[in-house]
Design a protein around this motif. Structure first.
Motif, PDB file in Angstrom:
ATOM      1  N   ASP A  51       0.860  -1.181   0.000  1.00  0.00           N
ATOM      2  CA  ASP A  51       0.000   0.000   0.000  1.00  0.00           C
ATOM      3  C   ASP A  51       0.900   1.236   0.000  1.00  0.00           C
ATOM      4  OD1 ASP A  51      -1.905   1.966   0.309  1.00  0.00           O
ATOM      5  OD2 ASP A  51      -2.393   1.442   2.379  1.00  0.00           O
ATOM      6  N   LEU A  52       1.371   1.634  -1.172  1.00  0.00           N
ATOM      7  CA  LEU A  52       2.341   2.725  -1.255  1.00  0.00           C
ATOM      8  C   LEU A  52       1.745   4.101  -0.996  1.00  0.00           C
ATOM      9  CD1 LEU A  52       4.747   1.783  -4.165  1.00  0.00           C
ATOM     10  CD2 LEU A  52       4.957   1.346  -1.732  1.00  0.00           C
ATOM     11  N   ASP A  53       0.462   4.302  -1.275  1.00  0.00           N
ATOM     12  CA  ASP A  53      -0.125   5.621  -1.052  1.00  0.00           C
ATOM     13  C   ASP A  53      -0.846   5.710   0.307  1.00  0.00           C
ATOM     14  OD1 ASP A  53      -2.375   4.129  -1.639  1.00  0.00           O
ATOM     15  OD2 ASP A  53      -2.977   5.349  -3.351  1.00  0.00           O
ATOM     16  N   HIS A  54      -0.741   4.668   1.114  1.00  0.00           N
ATOM     17  CA  HIS A  54      -1.256   4.637   2.487  1.00  0.00           C
ATOM     18  C   HIS A  54      -2.740   4.985   2.600  1.00  0.00           C
ATOM     19  CE1 HIS A  54       2.794   4.041   3.889  1.00  0.00           C
ATOM     20  NE2 HIS A  54       3.184   5.054   3.139  1.00  0.00           N
ATOM     21  N   ASP A  55      -3.543   4.454   1.655  1.00  0.00           N
ATOM     22  CA  ASP A  55      -4.985   4.681   1.722  1.00  0.00           C
ATOM     23  C   ASP A  55      -5.736   3.465   2.268  1.00  0.00           C
ATOM     24  OD1 ASP A  55      -4.831   2.902  -0.399  1.00  0.00           O
ATOM     25  OD2 ASP A  55      -5.925   4.173  -1.809  1.00  0.00           O
ATOM     26  N   GLY A  56      -4.994   2.449   2.719  1.00  0.00           N
ATOM     27  CA  GLY A  56      -5.611   1.262   3.288  1.00  0.00           C
ATOM     28  C   GLY A  56      -5.928   0.184   2.274  1.00  0.00           C
ATOM     29  N   VAL A  57      -5.577   0.401   0.997  1.00  0.00           N
ATOM     30  CA  VAL A  57      -5.827  -0.577  -0.060  1.00  0.00           C
ATOM     31  C   VAL A  57      -4.494  -0.942  -0.706  1.00  0.00           C
ATOM     32  CG1 VAL A  57      -7.006  -1.012  -2.247  1.00  0.00           C
ATOM     33  CG2 VAL A  57      -8.086   0.452  -0.525  1.00  0.00           C
ATOM     34  N   VAL A  58      -4.201  -2.251  -0.795  1.00  0.00           N
ATOM     35  CA  VAL A  58      -2.963  -2.648  -1.471  1.00  0.00           C
ATOM     36  C   VAL A  58      -3.065  -2.272  -2.939  1.00  0.00           C
ATOM     37  CG1 VAL A  58      -2.252  -4.441   0.148  1.00  0.00           C
ATOM     38  CG2 VAL A  58      -3.763  -5.032  -1.730  1.00  0.00           C
ATOM     39  N   ASP A  59      -2.034  -1.622  -3.463  1.00  0.00           N
ATOM     40  CA  ASP A  59      -2.092  -1.073  -4.811  1.00  0.00           C
ATOM     41  C   ASP A  59      -0.832  -1.302  -5.628  1.00  0.00           C
ATOM     42  OD1 ASP A  59      -0.227   0.760  -3.704  1.00  0.00           O
ATOM     43  OD2 ASP A  59      -1.836   2.126  -3.166  1.00  0.00           O
ATOM     44  N   SER A  60       0.187  -1.897  -5.043  1.00  0.00           N
ATOM     45  CA  SER A  60       1.484  -1.983  -5.723  1.00  0.00           C
ATOM     46  C   SER A  60       2.149  -3.317  -5.449  1.00  0.00           C
ATOM     47  CB  SER A  60       2.407  -0.871  -5.231  1.00  0.00           C
ATOM     48  OG  SER A  60       1.820   0.390  -5.422  1.00  0.00           O
ATOM     49  N   LEU A  61       3.120  -3.635  -6.288  1.00  0.00           N
ATOM     50  CA  LEU A  61       3.984  -4.768  -6.022  1.00  0.00           C
ATOM     51  C   LEU A  61       5.376  -4.452  -6.515  1.00  0.00           C
ATOM     52  CD1 LEU A  61       4.482  -6.639  -8.806  1.00  0.00           C
ATOM     53  CD2 LEU A  61       2.154  -7.279  -8.304  1.00  0.00           C
ATOM     54  N   SER A  62       6.327  -5.099  -5.870  1.00  0.00           N
ATOM     55  CA  SER A  62       7.730  -4.890  -6.180  1.00  0.00           C
ATOM     56  C   SER A  62       8.317  -6.198  -6.669  1.00  0.00           C
ATOM     57  CB  SER A  62       8.455  -4.421  -4.910  1.00  0.00           C
ATOM     58  OG  SER A  62       9.838  -4.336  -5.123  1.00  0.00           O
ATOM     59  N   THR A  63       9.135  -6.117  -7.712  1.00  0.00           N
ATOM     60  CA  THR A  63       9.838  -7.286  -8.213  1.00  0.00           C
ATOM     61  C   THR A  63      11.319  -6.948  -8.321  1.00  0.00           C
ATOM     62  OG1 THR A  63       9.504  -6.631 -10.516  1.00  0.00           O
ATOM     63  CG2 THR A  63       7.842  -8.070  -9.549  1.00  0.00           C
ATOM     64  N   SER A  64      12.150  -7.943  -8.114  1.00  0.00           N
ATOM     65  CA  SER A  64      13.593  -7.743  -8.197  1.00  0.00           C
ATOM     66  C   SER A  64      14.242  -8.926  -8.886  1.00  0.00           C
ATOM     67  CB  SER A  64      14.206  -7.613  -6.796  1.00  0.00           C
ATOM     68  OG  SER A  64      13.730  -6.475  -6.152  1.00  0.00           O
ATOM     69  N   ASP A  65      15.340  -8.626  -9.568  1.00  0.00           N
ATOM     70  CA  ASP A  65      16.212  -9.668 -10.075  1.00  0.00           C
ATOM     71  C   ASP A  65      17.640  -9.185  -9.854  1.00  0.00           C
ATOM     72  OD1 ASP A  65      16.869  -7.922 -12.196  1.00  0.00           O
ATOM     73  OD2 ASP A  65      15.507  -8.897 -13.595  1.00  0.00           O
ATOM     74  N   ALA A  66      18.619  -9.835 -10.410  1.00  0.00           N
ATOM     75  CA  ALA A  66      20.014  -9.471 -10.168  1.00  0.00           C
ATOM     76  C   ALA A  66      20.364  -8.088 -10.695  1.00  0.00           C
ATOM     77  CB  ALA A  66      20.928 -10.516 -10.802  1.00  0.00           C
ATOM     78  N   ASP A  67      19.599  -7.571 -11.678  1.00  0.00           N
ATOM     79  CA  ASP A  67      19.951  -6.316 -12.331  1.00  0.00           C
ATOM     80  C   ASP A  67      19.136  -5.110 -11.894  1.00  0.00           C
ATOM     81  OD1 ASP A  67      21.863  -7.634 -13.959  1.00  0.00           O
ATOM     82  OD2 ASP A  67      20.239  -8.313 -15.274  1.00  0.00           O
ATOM     83  N   SER A  68      17.914  -5.326 -11.373  1.00  0.00           N
ATOM     84  CA  SER A  68      17.052  -4.176 -11.102  1.00  0.00           C
ATOM     85  C   SER A  68      15.908  -4.518 -10.153  1.00  0.00           C
ATOM     86  CB  SER A  68      16.466  -3.632 -12.406  1.00  0.00           C
ATOM     87  OG  SER A  68      15.600  -4.592 -12.997  1.00  0.00           O
ATOM     88  N   ASP A  80      -8.200  -0.161 -10.710  1.00  0.00           N
ATOM     89  CA  ASP A  80      -8.956  -0.783 -11.802  1.00  0.00           C
ATOM     90  C   ASP A  80      -8.327  -2.079 -12.290  1.00  0.00           C
ATOM     91  OD1 ASP A  80      -6.727   0.124 -13.178  1.00  0.00           O
ATOM     92  OD2 ASP A  80      -7.867   1.219 -14.701  1.00  0.00           O
ATOM     93  N   GLY A  81      -7.261  -2.535 -11.615  1.00  0.00           N
ATOM     94  CA  GLY A  81      -6.594  -3.779 -11.993  1.00  0.00           C
ATOM     95  C   GLY A  81      -5.457  -3.595 -12.978  1.00  0.00           C
ATOM     96  N   LEU A  82      -5.258  -2.362 -13.474  1.00  0.00           N
ATOM     97  CA  LEU A  82      -4.185  -2.080 -14.431  1.00  0.00           C
ATOM     98  C   LEU A  82      -3.158  -1.153 -13.799  1.00  0.00           C
ATOM     99  CD1 LEU A  82      -6.355  -1.390 -17.608  1.00  0.00           C
ATOM    100  CD2 LEU A  82      -5.221  -3.534 -16.963  1.00  0.00           C
ATOM    101  N   ALA A  83      -1.900  -1.393 -14.086  1.00  0.00           N
ATOM    102  CA  ALA A  83      -0.836  -0.542 -13.554  1.00  0.00           C
ATOM    103  C   ALA A  83      -0.966   0.868 -14.123  1.00  0.00           C
ATOM    104  CB  ALA A  83       0.525  -1.126 -13.907  1.00  0.00           C
ATOM    105  N   ASP A  84      -0.831   1.864 -13.249  1.00  0.00           N
ATOM    106  CA  ASP A  84      -0.862   3.277 -13.635  1.00  0.00           C
ATOM    107  C   ASP A  84       0.529   3.882 -13.636  1.00  0.00           C
ATOM    108  OD1 ASP A  84      -3.744   3.272 -13.458  1.00  0.00           O
ATOM    109  OD2 ASP A  84      -3.494   3.389 -11.294  1.00  0.00           O
ATOM    110  N   HIS A  85       1.443   3.263 -12.897  1.00  0.00           N
ATOM    111  CA  HIS A  85       2.770   3.830 -12.703  1.00  0.00           C
ATOM    112  C   HIS A  85       3.765   2.691 -12.523  1.00  0.00           C
ATOM    113  CE1 HIS A  85       6.026   5.966 -10.584  1.00  0.00           C
ATOM    114  NE2 HIS A  85       5.594   7.011 -11.259  1.00  0.00           N
TER     115      HIS A  85
END
Length: 102
Positions: A35-52, A62-67
């Motif tokens: 919940d990156l915008d702290h509105d009480g709703v999970v809205d983001s996910l983070s992924t990592s690999d060796a490069d980034s 709405d189920g689609l990434a905005d950012h």
């Protein structure tokens, strides 16, 4: 450059800080866990690999990434926002880029 590779199990495009995202279109954001915008709703996910690390967010829920933000191991970073136009077209616009060490 956007490649056909995907983060395992998430279905997200493999992008880097130098990608144009031209022609990428909407990206479905399944099972966000942050919940990156702290509105009480999970809205983001983070992924990592060796490069980034990438953070994908769906702020209008709405189920689609905005950012998306990518930070690479060498300090290069970039951010994009997804825009939907009234005529039905859409595009990812780069909103920021640089290097954390410069």
């Amino acid at each position: 450059m956007v490649t056909s590779g995907e983060f395992p199990g998430l279905g997200l495009p493999d992008i880097d800080a130098h990608s144009s995202l031209g022609g990428l279109g909407p990206v479905e954001l399944n099972n966000p866990s942050l919940d990156l915008d702290h509105d009480g709703v999970v809205d983001s996910l983070s992924t990592s690999d060796a490069d980034s690390t990438s953070i994908w967010s769906d702020y209008d829920h709405d189920g689609l990434a905005d950012h998306v933000t990518v930070v690479e191991e060498d300090g290069d970073y970039a951010a994009w926002e997804y825009h939907r136009h009234p005529d039905g077209t859409s595009e990812w616009r780069k909103t920021d880029q640089g290097n954390l060490e410069k």
